[in-house]
Design a protein around this motif. Structure first.
Motif, PDB file in Angstrom:
ATOM      1  N   THR A 112      10.802 -28.355  45.101  1.00 60.74           N
ATOM      2  CA  THR A 112       9.717 -28.576  46.048  1.00 60.74           C
ATOM      3  C   THR A 112       8.807 -29.649  45.462  1.00 60.74           C
ATOM      4  OG1 THR A 112       9.863 -26.258  46.685  1.00 60.74           O
ATOM      5  CG2 THR A 112       7.885 -27.411  47.324  1.00 60.74           C
ATOM      6  N   LEU A 113       8.609 -30.728  46.207  1.00 62.16           N
ATOM      7  CA  LEU A 113       7.790 -31.846  45.747  1.00 62.16           C
ATOM      8  C   LEU A 113       6.791 -32.241  46.824  1.00 62.16           C
ATOM      9  CD1 LEU A 113      10.662 -34.159  44.456  1.00 62.16           C
ATOM     10  CD2 LEU A 113       9.103 -32.828  43.037  1.00 62.16           C
ATOM     11  N   PRO A 114       5.649 -32.772  46.433  1.00 56.29           N
ATOM     12  CA  PRO A 114       4.730 -33.326  47.424  1.00 56.29           C
ATOM     13  C   PRO A 114       5.378 -34.524  48.129  1.00 56.29           C
ATOM     14  CG  PRO A 114       3.653 -33.089  45.290  1.00 56.29           C
ATOM     15  CD  PRO A 114       5.117 -32.848  45.081  1.00 56.29           C
ATOM     16  N   VAL A 115       5.022 -34.763  49.369  1.00 46.98           N
ATOM     17  CA  VAL A 115       5.571 -35.883  50.137  1.00 46.98           C
ATOM     18  C   VAL A 115       5.434 -37.188  49.366  1.00 46.98           C
ATOM     19  CG1 VAL A 115       5.274 -37.294  52.217  1.00 46.98           C
ATOM     20  CG2 VAL A 115       5.300 -34.801  52.403  1.00 46.98           C
ATOM     21  N   HIS A 116       4.272 -37.425  48.761  1.00 51.42           N
ATOM     22  CA  HIS A 116       4.049 -38.704  48.071  1.00 51.42           C
ATOM     23  C   HIS A 116       4.999 -38.945  46.907  1.00 51.42           C
ATOM     24  CE1 HIS A 116      -0.133 -39.193  49.906  1.00 51.42           C
ATOM     25  NE2 HIS A 116       0.708 -40.024  50.478  1.00 51.42           N
ATOM     26  N   ASP A 117       5.581 -37.888  46.350  1.00 49.42           N
ATOM     27  CA  ASP A 117       6.564 -38.069  45.277  1.00 49.42           C
ATOM     28  C   ASP A 117       7.893 -38.590  45.819  1.00 49.42           C
ATOM     29  OD1 ASP A 117       4.679 -37.157  43.500  1.00 49.42           O
ATOM     30  OD2 ASP A 117       5.777 -35.347  42.944  1.00 49.42           O
ATOM     31  N   VAL A 118       8.137 -38.381  47.105  1.00 52.16           N
ATOM     32  CA  VAL A 118       9.386 -38.796  47.739  1.00 52.16           C
ATOM     33  C   VAL A 118       9.171 -40.046  48.589  1.00 52.16           C
ATOM     34  CG1 VAL A 118      11.222 -38.079  49.335  1.00 52.16           C
ATOM     35  CG2 VAL A 118      10.176 -36.405  47.798  1.00 52.16           C
ATOM     36  N   ALA A 119       8.072 -40.074  49.328  1.00 49.10           N
ATOM     37  CA  ALA A 119       7.769 -41.159  50.270  1.00 49.10           C
ATOM     38  C   ALA A 119       6.335 -41.633  50.040  1.00 49.10           C
ATOM     39  CB  ALA A 119       7.970 -40.666  51.700  1.00 49.10           C
ATOM     40  N   PRO A 120       6.119 -42.442  48.998  1.00 55.82           N
ATOM     41  CA  PRO A 120       4.754 -42.812  48.607  1.00 55.82           C
ATOM     42  C   PRO A 120       3.980 -43.615  49.646  1.00 55.82           C
ATOM     43  CG  PRO A 120       6.375 -43.999  47.285  1.00 55.82           C
ATOM     44  CD  PRO A 120       7.125 -42.997  48.097  1.00 55.82           C
ATOM     45  N   GLY A 121       4.665 -44.238  50.594  1.00 54.77           N
ATOM     46  CA  GLY A 121       3.967 -45.049  51.587  1.00 54.77           C
ATOM     47  C   GLY A 121       3.509 -44.295  52.818  1.00 54.77           C
ATOM     48  N   VAL A 122       3.824 -43.017  52.922  1.00 55.56           N
ATOM     49  CA  VAL A 122       3.462 -42.230  54.116  1.00 55.56           C
ATOM     50  C   VAL A 122       2.062 -41.651  53.947  1.00 55.56           C
ATOM     51  CG1 VAL A 122       4.071 -40.207  55.514  1.00 55.56           C
ATOM     52  CG2 VAL A 122       5.882 -41.678  54.595  1.00 55.56           C
ATOM     53  N   SER A 144       3.230 -27.876  49.674  1.00 52.15           N
ATOM     54  CA  SER A 144       4.405 -27.464  48.896  1.00 52.15           C
ATOM     55  C   SER A 144       3.974 -26.616  47.711  1.00 52.15           C
ATOM     56  CB  SER A 144       5.151 -28.698  48.386  1.00 52.15           C
ATOM     57  OG  SER A 144       5.621 -29.458  49.451  1.00 52.15           O
ATOM     58  N   GLU A 145       2.877 -27.011  47.099  1.00 54.94           N
ATOM     59  CA  GLU A 145       2.354 -26.257  45.948  1.00 54.94           C
ATOM     60  C   GLU A 145       1.972 -24.839  46.358  1.00 54.94           C
ATOM     61  OE1 GLU A 145      -1.282 -26.547  42.682  1.00 54.94           O
ATOM     62  OE2 GLU A 145      -0.891 -28.242  44.008  1.00 54.94           O
ATOM     63  N   GLN A 146       1.315 -24.699  47.511  1.00 57.84           N
ATOM     64  CA  GLN A 146       0.953 -23.358  47.987  1.00 57.84           C
ATOM     65  C   GLN A 146       2.198 -22.531  48.270  1.00 57.84           C
ATOM     66  OE1 GLN A 146      -1.597 -24.971  51.118  1.00 57.84           O
ATOM     67  NE2 GLN A 146      -3.313 -23.779  50.293  1.00 57.84           N
ATOM     68  N   LEU A 147       3.177 -23.127  48.956  1.00 53.10           N
ATOM     69  CA  LEU A 147       4.404 -22.400  49.276  1.00 53.10           C
ATOM     70  C   LEU A 147       5.113 -21.953  48.001  1.00 53.10           C
ATOM     71  CD1 LEU A 147       6.504 -21.331  51.264  1.00 53.10           C
ATOM     72  CD2 LEU A 147       7.541 -23.619  51.249  1.00 53.10           C
ATOM     73  N   THR A 148       5.216 -22.836  47.031  1.00 55.40           N
ATOM     74  CA  THR A 148       5.855 -22.483  45.758  1.00 55.40           C
ATOM     75  C   THR A 148       5.148 -21.302  45.109  1.00 55.40           C
ATOM     76  OG1 THR A 148       6.631 -24.737  45.428  1.00 55.40           O
ATOM     77  CG2 THR A 148       6.458 -23.345  43.462  1.00 55.40           C
TER      78      THR A 148
END
Length: 161
Positions: free
Chosen positions: A126-136, A107-111
């Protein structure tokens, strides 16, 4: 977990699907769902050009998995994708209980690319997956393929798609 060489074919297919999306007049994103044994179960590409901005391949694969796989099969599966899940897709992934995510570009690269190309910011942060779904479990980016994904976004936003 590190991305293994044996996973590169799935990721290359994601890049192919992203290119197919671009050729169809859509944004360049593609994803593959692989079962715990490595079998490709489903794949999709971005389909937002019709105006429905929720038609991301990662979201479609989450919905497909909820209809076709048991909870144990979903947990053992891996979603390979050309770009890190957006918040909507990360949430869908977590809600249906899918396993690991492996992405080519973050996401950081795309941004960063979109800022460089002077593309207006999307309506959702745009957020990293872990900011939304920390268990994945999440792995990426994959340097071997990042430039291919970047080139697709450049083609889209510079009008050479």
């Amino acid at each position: 977990m590190v991305v293994k060489d044996s996973e590169l074919p799935y990721l290359r297919r994601c890049v192919e699907l992203a290119a197919e999306a671009l050729e169809a007049g859509d944004e360049p994103f593609g994803s593959v769902l692989a079962g715990g044994d490595g079998t490709v179960l489903a794949e999709d590409r971005n389909r937002v050009a019709d105006g429905d901005r929720t038609r991301h391949p990662e979201f479609a694969l989450a919905r497909w998995s909820a209809r076709h796989l048991t909870p144990a099969e979903r947990a053992a599966a891996t979603v390979y994708t050309s770009g890190e899940h957006c918040p909507m897709c990360a949430a869908a992934h977590a809600w249906v209980g899918l396993g690991r995510i492996v992405y080519v570009a973050s996401s950081e690269q795309l941004t960063s690319w979109l800022e460089e190309l002077q593309v207006p910011a999307p309506p959702v942060r745009t957020l990293p997956v872990h900011d939304v779904a920390p268990g994945v479990a999440v792995d990426g980016p994959v340097p071997e393929l990042v430039e291919e994904v970047r080139a697709l976004h450049v083609r889209l936003h510079r009008g050479h798609g």
